[in-house]
Design an enzyme around this catalytic site. Structure first.
Site, PDB file in Angstrom:
ATOM      1  N   ASP A  74     -13.706  -2.154  -7.601  1.00  0.00           N
ATOM      2  CA  ASP A  74     -12.399  -1.660  -6.369  1.00  0.00           C
ATOM      3  C   ASP A  74     -13.553  -1.533  -4.626  1.00  0.00           C
ATOM      4  O   ASP A  74     -14.413  -1.502  -4.799  1.00  0.00           O
ATOM      5  CB  ASP A  74     -11.979  -0.830  -6.487  1.00  0.00           C
ATOM      6  CG  ASP A  74     -10.790  -0.111  -5.257  1.00  0.00           C
ATOM      7  OD1 ASP A  74     -10.480  -0.370  -4.911  1.00  0.00           O
ATOM      8  OD2 ASP A  74      -9.806   0.908  -5.663  1.00  0.00           O
TER       9      ASP A  74
ATOM     10  N   GLU B  69     -14.715  -5.109  -1.175  1.00  0.00           N
ATOM     11  CA  GLU B  69     -15.463  -6.528   0.321  1.00  0.00           C
ATOM     12  C   GLU B  69     -16.372  -6.514   1.222  1.00  0.00           C
ATOM     13  O   GLU B  69     -17.194  -7.664   1.181  1.00  0.00           O
ATOM     14  CB  GLU B  69     -13.832  -5.806   1.467  1.00  0.00           C
ATOM     15  CG  GLU B  69     -12.732  -6.203   1.226  1.00  0.00           C
ATOM     16  CD  GLU B  69     -12.301  -4.590   0.723  1.00  0.00           C
ATOM     17  OE1 GLU B  69     -11.271  -5.320  -0.171  1.00  0.00           O
ATOM     18  OE2 GLU B  69     -13.027  -3.791   0.621  1.00  0.00           O
TER      19      GLU B  69
ATOM     20  N   ASP C 214      -4.282  -3.176  -1.454  1.00  0.00           N
ATOM     21  CA  ASP C 214      -3.258  -1.887  -0.885  1.00  0.00           C
ATOM     22  C   ASP C 214      -2.296  -2.309   0.467  1.00  0.00           C
ATOM     23  O   ASP C 214      -2.801  -2.516   1.450  1.00  0.00           O
ATOM     24  CB  ASP C 214      -3.720  -0.913  -0.365  1.00  0.00           C
ATOM     25  CG  ASP C 214      -5.239  -0.236  -1.004  1.00  0.00           C
ATOM     26  OD1 ASP C 214      -5.197  -0.420  -2.008  1.00  0.00           O
ATOM     27  OD2 ASP C 214      -6.135   0.491  -0.372  1.00  0.00           O
TER      28      ASP C 214
END
Length: 658
Positions: free
Chosen positions: A383, A386, A453
């Site tokens: 998760d 980035e 998200d």
């Protein structure tokens, strides 16, 4: 004076300090590089080979230009200004052409010096009014064709940069540069911009059809490995299961209800402090026993791993002293705020391990191996990779591979690579990691991308269909969403229940079927969610449960078909825009809200609230059988729009008739 240097598999043009090279790079493909002074080898990129794959090509100087011919692609370089034009060898059709913005300066290729051997780079091509662009990663703008858009080349939550596009003009284009920048697909030009880089580097391919272009791209950047058998079933997740007993009880309830389940996910905050990369024993007293119980029930345990370290974590000091953390220009390592687990209302600065550093990847794996893999956990949810460190801009960061603005987009791929390679070395034959970000080539490291998200709305569902198709056209074959969206959603609200059903039906025809979200009632520590309501199949009332259960059983019947087509190393995704199978049908290039699941199943998700019918386009060149709930299958000819019933428990589905 401009001059050419001709070699058997290489065309070079030079004028003063400006040098350009064109080389064959796989079947019907070329690699083009340009730079002030000299071409640099060994820079980070997406191409899977260190040297150009052996390809026999023809290189000829003609006086006012020179050409390199490699199968179906011919590249012409003009003598005077080094301008590049690519055409089809067999038909002479122009694929793309460099075009400067002005008759004098700058040229089609522009380098503005930025110091330390870096430049702000622009590469400009002619625009074509009827051109369409597909791929380019995952975006939330809700469009499939991206002509007319400006796209930032940067990694964000839900915005995934994969700088590869398939054009309706019959070519594929990879901007082989991990720098932060943008691409402008405008009416007056197509322009690629790198904020800081050392050279222009792009790969260009053509083929008889889009499927051939996808095959060439996979050959150049790497094919996905074998998709694990367990991973095609239902993944159960939410924000978040708080302890070992809660997650085991969910598995037991699935068994009591006789519902098939393949994976259960432990989300973040299962640690004491972020960067421990370990379970908090107060809530997870025996992870090995938990993994064993689940595996005996045929359920894979998946655990969230963040690339983030609290300065209070068990690993922070060692990784800082070893140089394994991302720094800023001044050497500082704390880049974002995060709640401390023991004191959730206290936010502290956190660091990020440097995934571009092989030694740092080794160090991370040592912790994952000791605390997870040796306890029976072999699948990780990477998760926030980035990495999510807003508001720190990439330009101010320093990675092992270079300055942030030069290499930042590589981070998620290098992160996935490290986990994949260590799992393989540990004896796992079919590693899969669930990731929130990716770059070109991520597919070869077992990376399964999800949508990030996103909102809990029908508009988000509509955008997700198009996002999934563009991810497929970006060479990432494994993809999924948060069913129902992420931000909120009340399980007791009838409108949200309808959205859950429609989203679940769509997800049945995604490579991964995954329930996840932050449901009401939600709890927070600042902006970070710390807990939420139920998100299991039975959490949305009996009607929704019945409809989703029906769809789940359909998925179970489709799993052998899914694996059959994911196993084919042809570069084709499982979710296929109509244009991949029916490129000769002009309408198929314009349909954005339906797709093929493999070669034979046509899926038309219902994405409007309250809709109980659906207009569907049946591609020309095939006959189609519509499988209805009542009345048996009906046959239809392709090349036509039809309207079909779509009651809440049904998704329109058509089978291609042999």
């Amino acid at each position: 004076m401009p001059a050419f240097a001709i070699a058997p598999n290489r065309l070079q043009w030079r004028h003063d300090h400006h040098v350009l090279t064109v080389e064959p790079w796989g079947a019907d493909s070329v690699r083009v590089r340009a730079a002030p002074g000299q071409i640099h080898s060994g820079l980070p990129g997406a191409l899977a080979y260190g040297v150009a794959p052996r390809t026999n090509c023809l290189v000829v100087e003609h006086g006012d230009h020179a050409t390199l011919v490699n199968g179906l692609i011919t590249v012409r370089v003009d003598t005077v200004d080094g301008r590049v034009t690519a055409t089809r060898t067999d038909t002479g059709q122009e694929l793309l052409r460099e075009e400067p913005p002005h008759f004098w300066w700058p040229g089609a290729r522009n380098f503005d010096a930025a110091g330390a051997g870096l430049y702000r780079i622009e590469q400009r091509f002619a625009a074509y009014d009827d051109e369409r662009f597909y791929g380019l990663g995952q975006r939330g703008h809700g469009r499939f064709d991206q002509k007319g858009l400006v796209l930032d080349l940067v990694q964000r939550n839900g915005e995934v940069t994969i700088p590869f596009t398939v054009s309706s003009r019959g070519y594929g284009f990879l901007w082989n540069n991990p720098a932060v920048g943008r691409v402008e697909l405008a009416a007056n030009a197509t322009r690629w911009v790198a904020d800081r880089a050392r050279q222009i580097d792009y790969w260009l391919t053509t083929a008889e059809n889009p499927a051939g272009i996808m095959a060439h791209y996979a050959d150049a950047t790497g094919h996905a490995p074998t998709f694990p058998r367990w991973a095609s079933g239902l993944w159960q997740s939410k924000l978040r299961y708080r302890d070992q007993e809660e997650i085991l009880e969910v598995a037991r309830e699935y068994r009591r209800r006789d519902l098939p389940l393949s994976a259960l996910v432990v989300d973040y905050l299962h640690w004491r402090r972020v960067g421990d990369w370990d379970f908090d024993p107060r809530d997870w007293p025996d992870p090995a026993a938990m993994a064993d119980e689940l595996r005996e029930a045929g359920i894979e345990l998946v655990v969230s791993v963040w690339p983030t370290l609290s300065p209070m974590s068990a690993n922070f000091v060692a990784m800082r002293e070893a140089g394994h953390l991302v720094t800023d220009d001044n050497g500082a390592v704390l880049h974002a705020a995060w709640p401390d687990t023991d004191e959730p209302d206290t936010h502290i600065g956190v660091a990020f391990y440097d995934a571009t550093n092989p030694d740092a990847r080794d160090a991370l794996w040592e912790r994952l191996d000791d605390h997870y893999h040796k306890r029976g956990i072999r699948t990780f949810w990477l998760d926030a990779c980035e990495p999510e460190m807003q508001p720190t801009a990439p330009h101010h960061l320093r990675y092992h591979l270079g300055a942030g603005h030069e290499v930042a987009n590589l981070y998620p791929r290098e992160h996935a690579q490290g986990v994949y390679e260590h799992l393989r070395a540990a004896g796992e034959d079919e590693p899969l990691t669930l990731i929130r970000s990716a770059w070109a080539g991520s597919q070869r490291y077992g990376a399964a991308l999800w949508s990030g998200d996103i909102p809990t709305t029908f508009a988000a569902l509509q955008a997700s269909v198009r996002a999934g198709l563009n991810v497929a056209m970006s060479g990432i074959p494994w993809w999924t969403t948060d069913i129902g969206g992420f931000h909120g959603g009340d399980p007791d609200d009838e409108a949200f229940r309808e959205l859950m059903v429609r989203w679940f039906q769509f997800a049945v025809f995604c490579p991964i079927l995954r329930l996840h979200g932050h449901r009401e009632p939600r709890t927070f520590s600042g902006p970070v969610g710390t807990g939420g309501g139920p998100n299991e199949l039975w959490s949305y009332g009996p009607d929704a449960e019945q409809a989703m259960t029906r769809a789940l059983h359909l998925r179970e019947r489709l799993r052998p078909y899914l694996h059959e087509h994911l196993a084919q190393r042809n570069g084709l995704p499982l979710m296929r825009p109509l244009l991949l199978e029916f490129p000769d049908d002009p309408v198929s290039w314009t349909v954005e809200d339906q797709f093929l699941f493999g070669p034979d199943l046509l899926v038309a998700p219902v994405t409007e609230p309250g809709a109980r019918t659906r207009e569907v386009y049946l591609p020309a060149g095939a006959k189609w059988s519509h499988h209805q709930r009542e009345g048996g299958p009906t046959s239809h000819s392709g090349g036509a729009w039809i309207t079909v019933d779509a009651p809440l428990d049904t998704i329109p589905l058509f089978v291609r008739v042999p």
